[in-house]
Structure formats: structure tokens, C-alpha cells
Write a protein that holds these residues in place. Structure first.
Motif, mmCIF file in Angstrom:
data_model
loop_
_atom_site.group_PDB
_atom_site.id
_atom_site.type_symbol
_atom_site.label_atom_id
_atom_site.label_comp_id
_atom_site.label_asym_id
_atom_site.label_seq_id
_atom_site.Cartn_x
_atom_site.Cartn_y
_atom_site.Cartn_z
ATOM 1 N N MET A 1 0.843 -1.191 0.000
ATOM 2 C CA MET A 1 0.000 0.000 0.000
ATOM 3 C C MET A 1 0.885 1.250 0.000
ATOM 4 O O MET A 1 1.762 1.390 0.847
ATOM 5 C CB MET A 1 -0.912 0.005 1.239
ATOM 6 N N SER A 2 0.642 2.142 -0.953
ATOM 7 C CA SER A 2 1.447 3.359 -1.045
ATOM 8 C C SER A 2 1.050 4.339 0.047
ATOM 9 O O SER A 2 -0.058 4.285 0.610
ATOM 10 C CB SER A 2 1.248 4.010 -2.417
ATOM 11 N N PHE A 3 1.964 5.267 0.340
ATOM 12 C CA PHE A 3 1.687 6.273 1.363
ATOM 13 C C PHE A 3 0.512 7.150 0.942
ATOM 14 O O PHE A 3 -0.320 7.538 1.768
ATOM 15 C CB PHE A 3 2.927 7.134 1.606
ATOM 16 N N ALA A 4 0.436 7.463 -0.346
ATOM 17 C CA ALA A 4 -0.652 8.314 -0.849
ATOM 18 C C ALA A 4 -2.012 7.648 -0.619
ATOM 19 O O ALA A 4 -2.986 8.305 -0.230
ATOM 20 C CB ALA A 4 -0.443 8.600 -2.336
ATOM 21 N N THR A 5 -2.061 6.331 -0.869
ATOM 22 C CA THR A 5 -3.310 5.594 -0.646
ATOM 23 C C THR A 5 -3.670 5.601 0.829
ATOM 24 O O THR A 5 -4.830 5.823 1.210
ATOM 25 C CB THR A 5 -3.167 4.136 -1.128
ATOM 26 N N TRP A 6 -2.660 5.371 1.676
ATOM 27 C CA TRP A 6 -2.913 5.317 3.113
ATOM 28 C C TRP A 6 -3.378 6.660 3.661
ATOM 29 O O TRP A 6 -4.340 6.715 4.429
ATOM 30 C CB TRP A 6 -1.632 4.879 3.844
ATOM 31 N N ILE A 7 -2.730 7.756 3.252
ATOM 32 C CA ILE A 7 -3.107 9.068 3.776
ATOM 33 C C ILE A 7 -4.499 9.467 3.295
ATOM 34 O O ILE A 7 -5.259 10.148 3.993
ATOM 35 C CB ILE A 7 -2.058 10.152 3.392
ATOM 36 N N THR A 8 -4.865 9.012 2.092
ATOM 37 C CA THR A 8 -6.221 9.262 1.595
ATOM 38 C C THR A 8 -7.235 8.516 2.465
ATOM 39 O O THR A 8 -8.306 9.042 2.787
ATOM 40 C CB THR A 8 -6.366 8.810 0.132
ATOM 41 N N PHE A 9 -6.879 7.292 2.853
ATOM 42 C CA PHE A 9 -7.763 6.520 3.726
ATOM 43 C C PHE A 9 -7.867 7.187 5.095
ATOM 44 O O PHE A 9 -8.940 7.179 5.712
ATOM 45 C CB PHE A 9 -7.253 5.085 3.883
ATOM 46 N N VAL A 10 -6.770 7.749 5.589
ATOM 47 C CA VAL A 10 -6.792 8.448 6.879
ATOM 48 C C VAL A 10 -7.803 9.588 6.842
ATOM 49 O O VAL A 10 -8.591 9.779 7.783
ATOM 50 C CB VAL A 10 -5.385 9.007 7.223
ATOM 51 N N ILE A 11 -7.811 10.325 5.743
ATOM 52 C CA ILE A 11 -8.758 11.441 5.603
ATOM 53 C C ILE A 11 -10.198 10.918 5.575
ATOM 54 O O ILE A 11 -11.084 11.438 6.265
ATOM 55 C CB ILE A 11 -8.456 12.243 4.321
ATOM 56 N N ALA A 12 -10.415 9.850 4.771
ATOM 57 C CA ALA A 12 -11.753 9.273 4.665
ATOM 58 C C ALA A 12 -12.209 8.706 6.007
ATOM 59 O O ALA A 12 -13.353 8.914 6.433
ATOM 60 C CB ALA A 12 -11.767 8.169 3.608
ATOM 61 N N ALA A 13 -11.302 8.006 6.697
ATOM 62 C CA ALA A 13 -11.634 7.411 7.995
ATOM 63 C C ALA A 13 -11.948 8.475 9.030
ATOM 64 O O ALA A 13 -12.826 8.299 9.880
ATOM 65 C CB ALA A 13 -10.485 6.522 8.468
ATOM 66 N N PRO A 147 -2.748 -8.350 4.718
ATOM 67 C CA PRO A 147 -1.914 -7.271 5.262
ATOM 68 C C PRO A 147 -2.522 -5.890 5.032
ATOM 69 O O PRO A 147 -2.430 -5.002 5.896
ATOM 70 C CB PRO A 147 -0.596 -7.419 4.492
ATOM 71 N N GLN A 148 -3.151 -5.707 3.879
ATOM 72 C CA GLN A 148 -3.791 -4.424 3.592
ATOM 73 C C GLN A 148 -4.969 -4.184 4.536
ATOM 74 O O GLN A 148 -5.159 -3.075 5.052
ATOM 75 C CB GLN A 148 -4.268 -4.382 2.138
ATOM 76 N N LEU A 149 -5.755 -5.236 4.767
ATOM 77 C CA LEU A 149 -6.889 -5.126 5.680
ATOM 78 C C LEU A 149 -6.421 -4.776 7.095
ATOM 79 O O LEU A 149 -7.049 -3.971 7.785
ATOM 80 C CB LEU A 149 -7.691 -6.430 5.709
ATOM 81 N N LEU A 150 -5.327 -5.386 7.509
ATOM 82 C CA LEU A 150 -4.802 -5.122 8.851
ATOM 83 C C LEU A 150 -4.366 -3.666 8.996
ATOM 84 O O LEU A 150 -4.633 -3.019 10.014
ATOM 85 C CB LEU A 150 -3.630 -6.060 9.152
ATOM 86 N N ILE A 151 -3.692 -3.149 7.967
ATOM 87 C CA ILE A 151 -3.263 -1.747 7.992
ATOM 88 C C ILE A 151 -4.468 -0.818 8.077
ATOM 89 O O ILE A 151 -4.506 0.121 8.883
ATOM 90 C CB ILE A 151 -2.421 -1.415 6.738
ATOM 91 N N LEU A 152 -5.478 -1.094 7.255
ATOM 92 C CA LEU A 152 -6.676 -0.258 7.240
ATOM 93 C C LEU A 152 -7.443 -0.373 8.557
ATOM 94 O O LEU A 152 -7.966 0.629 9.065
ATOM 95 C CB LEU A 152 -7.579 -0.655 6.068
ATOM 96 N N ALA A 153 -7.485 -1.591 9.110
ATOM 97 C CA ALA A 153 -8.211 -1.803 10.365
ATOM 98 C C ALA A 153 -7.550 -1.058 11.521
ATOM 99 O O ALA A 153 -8.221 -0.387 12.319
ATOM 100 C CB ALA A 153 -8.303 -3.295 10.674
ATOM 101 N N VAL A 154 -6.224 -1.167 11.621
ATOM 102 C CA VAL A 154 -5.494 -0.474 12.693
ATOM 103 C C VAL A 154 -5.655 1.034 12.546
ATOM 104 O O VAL A 154 -5.884 1.752 13.528
ATOM 105 C CB VAL A 154 -3.995 -0.857 12.667
ATOM 106 N N THR A 155 -5.574 1.514 11.313
ATOM 107 C CA THR A 155 -5.725 2.951 11.061
ATOM 108 C C THR A 155 -7.112 3.436 11.449
ATOM 109 O O THR A 155 -7.265 4.433 12.164
ATOM 110 C CB THR A 155 -5.471 3.263 9.573
ATOM 111 N N MET A 156 -8.125 2.708 10.984
ATOM 112 C CA MET A 156 -9.510 3.101 11.241
ATOM 113 C C MET A 156 -9.820 3.086 12.734
ATOM 114 O O MET A 156 -10.410 4.034 13.270
ATOM 115 C CB MET A 156 -10.465 2.149 10.511
#
Length: 213
Positions: A1-13, A147-156
Motif C-alpha cells: 500500500m502506497s503512502f498516498a493511498t494510506w493518507i487518503t484513507f486516513v482522511i476518509a476514515a 496485510p492491507q486489511l490489517l493496515i486499514l483496520a489499525v488505522t480506522m
């Protein structure tokens, strides 16, 4: 998962977490009634429920659920009835008077508070709908899903944890205005009414327009 994708998810979350809903109402209600520290058990339950919803959506089960009108209506009805029950219970909650004659809402056990938070999120069909619509946008099909789900879950959950505690803190700061039994009863009826209203609104939630019958 790229940083850009992750930071976009942070904003959405963050937007999802801040948006008022049953979790926010519950956090404020318990924060005002029991204080931030005791509300942490409720918020833990909310996060456990959120994790279940995240993995249901991420595993594709959410899409299958939304594809079945019967299954969707069952989940929707269970979620709505639970929130109405929760609201009615708070509306009728007993008020305890402490030794200094200050009134406070009777405190449920820690396990009961965790379970209340868990059921509030896990039975919320709006959460499943939103996650099914949003989560796939941040998962790359060319990489391992778990692994992607885990990253998104921890972030959310981290974001939601902070936001729910903020709601609880803001509500708890008003405790000094709710010292007598009459005020506590009004508070219980206000938040109980809100939970019942949110539960009633769930009956009108529809499946996405993209879902066929």
C-alpha cells in the motif's frame, strides 16, 4: 500500500469517525453518565464491532449481504431494534444517589459496557454499507489482501478510538451540570431518545442503488 493511498484513507476514515452516528451518541451518553475513564470500556466494544464490520466488508461478505434483500433487511431490523432497546433502557434507567447526595446514572459492569459498544457497531447496517462502498477503493487486487486489511483496520480503529474518546471527554466536561436526580433523568431521556431516533431511522436505510434485487 502506497503512502498516498494510506493518507487518503486516513482522511476518509477521519470523516467517517467524526460524522455523528450511534457510536458518537453512545460515547457522549456514557461519557456524561460515567466519565471518560469508564466510557473506555464502551469505546473498546465499539472498536471490536468496527473490526468485525471492517473484515466483513474486506472479505467480500458485505457485498454478498447487500446482494440479498432478505439478509440485508434482517440485519437492518436487528440493528434498528437493538438501538431502540438501548435507547428505551437508557430512558428508563435508574438514578443512583451517592453519599454526598449527588445523583448519577447506575453504572453497568465493564463487560456490559463492552458488549453494548460491540453490538451497537456490529449491528449497524449503515456501517456495512459504507465499508463495502469505501474499503475496496483502498485495496490493491495485485497484493495480498490480509496485510492491507490489517493496515486499514489499525488505522480506522486508532482514528475512531481518538474521536470517540473526544466525544466522551466533551460530554464528561458537562457532568457538573447534571448533579441532581432530575437533571440525570433528563440527560438519560435525551440520549435515550436520540438512540431510539437513530434506531428508527435505520428502518429507512436502503441498499445501494448499484445493488440489484
Amino acid at each position: 500500500m502506497s503512502f498516498a493511498t494510506w493518507i487518503t484513507f486516513v482522511i476518509a476514515a477521519s470523516i467517517i469517525a467524526v460524522s455523528p452516528g450511534s457510536g458518537a451518541v453512545l460515547s457522549m451518553s456514557h461519557g456524561l453518565s460515567y466519565g471518560v475513564k469508564k466510557t473506555s470500556a464502551t469505546i473498546l466494544g465499539l472498536q471490536l464491532g468496527l473490526l468485525v464490520v471492517l473484515f466483513i466488508a474486506g472479505a467480500g461478505v458485505g457485498s454478498l449481504l447487500l446482494a440479498s434483500e432478505v439478509a440485508f433487511n434482517i440485519v437492518k431490523t436487528v440493528g434498528a431494534l437493538y438501538l431502540i432497546y438501548l435507547g428505551l433502557s437508557q430512558w428508563r434507567a435508574k438514578v443512583a444517589v451517592t453519599g454526598d447526595l449527588h445523583a448519577q446514572a447506575a453504572l453497568p459492569s465493564g463487560g456490559r459496557r463492552v458488549l453494548t459498544g460491540f453490538l451497537t457497531n456490529v449491528t449497524n447496517p449503515k456501517g456495512i454499507i459504507f465499508m463495502v462502498a469505501v474499503l475496496p477503493q483502498f485495496i490493491s487486487a495485485g497484493a495480498p489482501v490480509l496485510p492491507q486489511l490489517l493496515i486499514l483496520a489499525v488505522t480506522m480503529c486508532t482514528i475512531d478510538l481518538m474521536v470517540m474518546h473526544s466525544y466522551a471527554f466533551l460530554a464528561s466536561s458537562m457532568q457538573r451540570f447534571f448533579r441532581d436526580a432530575k437533571a440525570v433523568k433528563k440527560q438519560n431521556r435525551f440520549f435515550g431518545g436520540l438512540l431510539m431516533a437513530v434506531g428508527t431511522a435505520l428502518f429507512f436505510v436502503k441498499r445501494g442503488a448499484h445493488v440489484t434485487n
